[in-house]
Design a protein around this motif. Structure first.
Motif, mmCIF file in Angstrom:
data_model
loop_
_atom_site.group_PDB
_atom_site.id
_atom_site.type_symbol
_atom_site.label_atom_id
_atom_site.label_comp_id
_atom_site.label_asym_id
_atom_site.label_seq_id
_atom_site.Cartn_x
_atom_site.Cartn_y
_atom_site.Cartn_z
ATOM 1 N N GLY A 169 7.353 -0.529 8.341
ATOM 2 C CA GLY A 169 6.050 0.120 8.487
ATOM 3 C C GLY A 169 5.144 0.088 7.272
ATOM 4 N N VAL B 233 -4.475 2.001 6.862
ATOM 5 C CA VAL B 233 -4.723 0.729 6.195
ATOM 6 C C VAL B 233 -3.898 -0.362 6.881
ATOM 7 C CG1 VAL B 233 -4.496 -0.534 4.029
ATOM 8 C CG2 VAL B 233 -5.226 1.837 4.016
ATOM 9 N N SER B 234 -4.571 -1.253 7.576
ATOM 10 C CA SER B 234 -3.870 -2.353 8.245
ATOM 11 C C SER B 234 -3.805 -3.537 7.289
ATOM 12 C CB SER B 234 -4.630 -2.750 9.502
ATOM 13 O OG SER B 234 -5.864 -3.336 9.129
ATOM 14 N N LEU C 209 -7.235 6.909 2.799
ATOM 15 C CA LEU C 209 -6.549 5.747 3.350
ATOM 16 C C LEU C 209 -5.077 6.113 3.447
ATOM 17 C CD1 LEU C 209 -8.338 2.998 1.239
ATOM 18 C CD2 LEU C 209 -8.882 3.767 3.547
ATOM 19 N N VAL C 210 -4.507 5.932 4.631
ATOM 20 C CA VAL C 210 -3.103 6.309 4.816
ATOM 21 C C VAL C 210 -2.298 5.112 5.322
ATOM 22 C CG1 VAL C 210 -3.681 8.727 5.240
ATOM 23 C CG2 VAL C 210 -3.437 7.175 7.186
ATOM 24 N N GLU C 211 -0.991 5.210 5.196
ATOM 25 C CA GLU C 211 -0.125 4.117 5.605
ATOM 26 C C GLU C 211 -0.153 3.947 7.123
ATOM 27 O OE1 GLU C 211 3.771 4.667 3.899
ATOM 28 O OE2 GLU C 211 2.913 4.910 1.913
ATOM 29 N N PRO C 212 0.112 2.722 7.598
ATOM 30 C CA PRO C 212 0.044 2.476 9.039
ATOM 31 C C PRO C 212 1.006 3.350 9.821
ATOM 32 C CG PRO C 212 0.926 0.570 7.868
ATOM 33 C CD PRO C 212 0.415 1.516 6.842
ATOM 34 N N PHE D 249 0.843 -1.201 0.000
ATOM 35 C CA PHE D 249 0.000 0.000 0.000
ATOM 36 C C PHE D 249 0.875 1.247 0.000
ATOM 37 C CE2 PHE D 249 -2.258 3.416 2.203
ATOM 38 C CZ PHE D 249 -3.398 3.493 1.421
ATOM 39 N N PHE E 288 -6.184 -4.476 3.971
ATOM 40 C CA PHE E 288 -5.470 -4.233 2.723
ATOM 41 C C PHE E 288 -5.783 -5.321 1.707
ATOM 42 C CE2 PHE E 288 -1.455 -4.697 0.163
ATOM 43 C CZ PHE E 288 -1.678 -3.579 -0.605
ATOM 44 N N GLU F 166 0.764 5.533 -0.033
ATOM 45 C CA GLU F 166 0.070 6.816 -0.068
ATOM 46 C C GLU F 166 0.657 7.612 -1.223
ATOM 47 O OE1 GLU F 166 0.132 9.361 3.461
ATOM 48 O OE2 GLU F 166 0.069 7.485 4.580
ATOM 49 N N THR G 247 2.324 -1.631 4.781
ATOM 50 C CA THR G 247 1.286 -2.653 4.780
ATOM 51 C C THR G 247 1.438 -3.482 3.520
ATOM 52 O OG1 THR G 247 -0.223 -1.195 5.947
ATOM 53 C CG2 THR G 247 -1.200 -3.061 4.818
#
Lengths: 143, 434
Positions: A63, B376-377, B411-414, A9, B381, A11, A65
Motif C-alpha cells: 500500500g 497521494v497516488s 496529503l495522505v497515503e493511498p 511517500f 507522487f 505520512e 506510493t
C-alpha cells in the motif's frame, strides 16, 4: 545505466519508517543508501537498494506510493576537498541540483555522492567533461 | 426507453388536470385522517375546499423533518397498521429516525416508479441487475429490488459490502446493470483494478447511482473506470425512497420528476414563497398518490430549479439539475457555505488525484478550520518535495477560488481514507455542538 532510486511517500505518523524497514528486512532487501526529506506534513524516503524491482513490488503490495527515478552516482576521494571538487564542476556547468546525499565506502578511501539533477542528460555530459567519474548503476546497487 | 409511455409523455395540460384532481383528494384525506395535519391546516386558515387550482397549494402549510420527528413513529400515517405492509426508517444520525410506511398499493406504486427509473436508464427485462444498495431499513435496497423485479429483469440482491465477492458475482453472472451509491461504485472500481479485473471485459453497461450527491466530474470518473453509462437517480425516503426523479439515458441532462405522483415546487429558502420555473430555490414535494404516508409540501432542503424545456427522450416531466448538495450536508465554515461536492469537483479537476477524500472540520479558538485529506497516488507522487508542495498549493488555491475560504490540504497515503460501502462519510465535523 544510472542508479535507480525508489522514493516512497510517507505520512508523518509515528512508526511509519519502521514499517518500511521491517518490510524490507522481511523481503531480504539490502539498503545501499538512503535519505529522508521531510516537511511539516509529510516525508519522502529515498532509497537505493540491491534489488529495486523487488523492493518496489513489495512496497506497492503493502500500500505504499512509490516512484523510481534515475539519479547519478559520482565517485570522490574520502578526504577534505572531495565534495568541493565535484560541486565546482556542477557550479561551472550551471547544473540545477534537486537534492543530493552521500555515503562512504570504507572510511578514508572512497566517497559516493548521489545527485538528483533536473536534466539528467545534460548533467552526465557536463560531469564527464569536467573529468568527474560517474559510477555505473550496477556497481552502486551491487556494492 | 419508457416503462409507461402514455403516463410519461402525457401532455402538460392533461398532467396538470390530473395533478389537481389528485391533490384535492389528498388534502381531503389527510384533513380527515391525520389530526396533526388537520390542526396545522386550521392554524393556517385553510380547508380542503380552498384548493381550487394547483397554485392554491401555496396556502397549505409545509411539512419538515421536525414534523416527522414530533410524530415518531407512526403519527402521520393515514391508515391503521393493519393496512401497512412495510416500514422503512432513516438512520437517525442527527436525531430520532424518521419512519415511513407503505400499504400494499404503495409498494406496487413504488415498484412501478422504480421500473420507470430503470427503463429510463436503458434497462429491460433482459438485463441482469446487480443491486448493491443496502437492504434493510434504508429505502434504497428494497426499493430498487422491487422495481427491478417489476421490470422483469433478473435481480441479484447482493446488497452493499463484500466487494470482492460482489465483483466475482458480477463477472460470473454477467451482470449488465449495477445499482449502488456512487461512492460505493468507486470502491468497486478500485477493488476491480486490484483484482486485475478489466471492466471492459465485463458485460456491465449501465450504472444507476443515487442516494448521494455527486458531481459531473465523478460521472466522468465512474464512466471511465467502470466502462458504463452513469445515470443519476433521485429520491428521499420521506417522499417514497428512490424513484422520485431520474435522468434518461438519451440526454443524461437533468432528472425527470415523476410529476403524476409527486408535485414539485421551488420555494425561496428565506421567504418560502413559491418561485417560478427556472428559478433556484428549495425543492418541495407533495406526494399525490401515496396512501399510508403522504406528505404535503415536504421541504427536502435540496437546492434545485425546474426546467420545463422538452427533452430528447420525449418525457413531458420537468427536470431538476443534478443535485450537488443537500442543505443538510452543507458546511458553514467561517460563515461561508461549503458543499462537499464542491470540494469533489475541485479535486477531480486535478489530473491524477484520486476521487477519495475526506473533509475534517474543527474549531481552534473561535475560528473554524477545514482540512481536506487527499490520497497521494502514483500519478501525482514525485520524489521532489517541491512538486508535492506545488500540488498541495494548487488544490488549496482552486478550493479558495471556488468557495472563497482557505483550507489545509493534507496529503495522505493511498487507501488510508475509509472506503464507502453505502453512503460515504465525506465530512467529519469535530466542532463542539451548540
Amino acid at each position: 545505466m544510472q542508479v535507480q532510486q525508489i522514493a516512497i511517500f510517507l505520512e508523518n505518523r509515528s512508526g511509519r519508517l519502521a514499517d518500511i524497514s521491517a518490510l524490507l528486512a522481511r523481503e531480504n532487501i539490502n539498503i545501499r543508501a538512503m535519505s529522508l526529506a521531510d516537511t511539516a506534513d509529510f516525508g519522502i524516503l529515498r532509497l537505493v537498494v540491491d534489488d529495486t524491482e523487488k523492493a518496489k513490488t513489495a512496497l506497492k503490495d503493502n500500500g505504499f506510493t512509490t516512484g523510481i527515478t534515475d539519479i547519478i552516482a559520482v565517485q570522490v576521494a574520502d578526504q577534505p576537498g572531495g565534495l568541493d571538487s565535484i560541486l565546482q564542476v556542477v557550479k561551472k556547468a550551471r547544473l540545477d541540483v534537486e537534492y543530493m546525499y552521500a555515503f562512504t565506502q570504507k572510511s578514508g578511501e572512497l566517497g559516493i555522492l548521489l545527485f538528483r539533477f533536473d536534466d539528467l542528460e545534460a548533467a552526465i555530459k557536463a560531469l564527464r567533461l569536467g573529468g568527474v567519474k560517474i559510477l555505473p548503476g550496477e556497481e552502486v546497487h551491487g556494492l | 426507453m419508457m416503462w409507461n409511455e402514455k403516463e410519461e409523455t402525457m401532455p402538460r395540460s392533461e398532467l396538470q388536470a390530473l395533478q389537481l384532481k389528485r391533490l384535492q383528494a389528498l388534502v381531503e384525506r389527510v384533513y380527515a385522517k391525520v389530526p396533526y395535519y388537520c390542526q396545522k391546516m386550521k392554524d393556517a386558515g385553510v380547508t380542503p375546499g380552498d384548493i381550487k387550482e394547483l397554485a392554491d397549494i401555496k396556502r397549505l402549510p409545509f411539512t419538515t423533518k421536525e414534523d416527522l420527528r414530533k410524530n415518531y413513529p407512526f403519527g402521520l400515517f393515514t391508515v391503521s397498521m393493519d393496512e401497512v405492509v412495510r416500514v422503512h426508517a432513516s438512520s437517525g444520525t442527527t436525531g430520532k429516525p424518521t419512519v415511513v410506511g407503505y400499504t400494499r398499493a404503495d409498494i406496487k406504486l413504488w415498484a412501478g416508479l422504480m421500473a420507470r427509473t430503470l427503463s429510463a436508464a436503458g434497462a429491460t427485462s433482459k438485463d441482469i441487475i446487480q443491486n448493491a444498495y443496502g437492504y434493510g431499513l434504508f429505502t434504497g435496497g428494497l426499493g430498487a429490488h422491487y422495481g427491478a423485479e417489476e421490470l422483469g429483469a433478473a435481480v441479484v440482491p447482493v446488497s452493499g459490502g463484500q466487494t470482492k465477492r460482489q465483483i466475482t458475482l458480477m463477472r460470473d453472472f454477467g451482470s449488465t446493470v449495477l445499482l449502488s451509491t456512487p461512492s460505493y461504485a468507486l470502491n468497486i472500481a478500485e477493488v476491480m483494478a486490484d483484482m486485475g479485473v478489466n471492466p471492459a471485459d465485463l458485460p456491465l453497461r449501465v450504472g444507476v447511482f443515487g442516494a448521494e450527491p455527486w458531481s459531473e466530474n465523478m460521472r466522468a470518473e465512474l464512466e471511465n473506470k467502470l466502462q458504463v453509462k452513469a445515470i443519476d437517480i433521485y429520491g428521499l425516503s420521506e417522499v417514497i425512497g428512490p424513484g422520485v426523479a431520474t435522468e434518461c439515458i438519451e440526454a443524461q441532462h437533468g432528472l425527470h420528476i415523476f410529476e403524476d405522483h409527486f408535485l414539485p415546487e421551488i420555494v425561496d429558502p428565506d421567504t418560502f414563497e413559491p418561485l417560478p420555473v427556472g428559478d433556484r430555490g428549495e425543492l418541495v414535494f407533495t406526494t399525490l398518490t401515496k396512501e399510508a404516508f403522504p406528505v404535503i409540501r415536504y421541504r427536502t432542503k435540496d437546492i434545485a430549479s425546474l426546467n420545463d424545456e422538452p427533452c430528447a427522450c420525449g418525457r413531458t416531466f420537468m427536470r431538476i439539475p443534478k443535485i450537488t448538495g443537500r442543505t443538510d450536508d452543507m458546511l458553514i465554515i467561517r460563515g461561508v457555505n461549503v458543499f462537499p461536492s464542491q470540494i469533489e469537483q475541485v479535486l477531480m479537476n486535478v489530473e491524477g488525484v484520486e476521487p477519495h477524500y475526506q473533509i475534517i472540520v474543527d474549531r481552534q479558538g473561535s475560528m473554524d478550520t477545514m482540512e481536506v485529506q487527499v490520497e497521494v497516488s502514483e500519478t501525482v507522487f514525485s520524489d521532489k518535495i517541491k512538486n508535492l508542495e506545488k500540488l498541495n498549493k494548487r488544490i488549496q488555491g482552486d478550493i479558495k477560488d471556488l468557495i472563497g475560504s482557505s483550507c489545509k490540504i493534507s496529503l495522505v497515503e493511498p487507501k488510508t481514507i475509509r472506503r464507502s460501502e453505502g453512503k460515504a462519510q465525506r465530512v467529519i465535523d469535530k466542532r463542539p455542538k451548540k
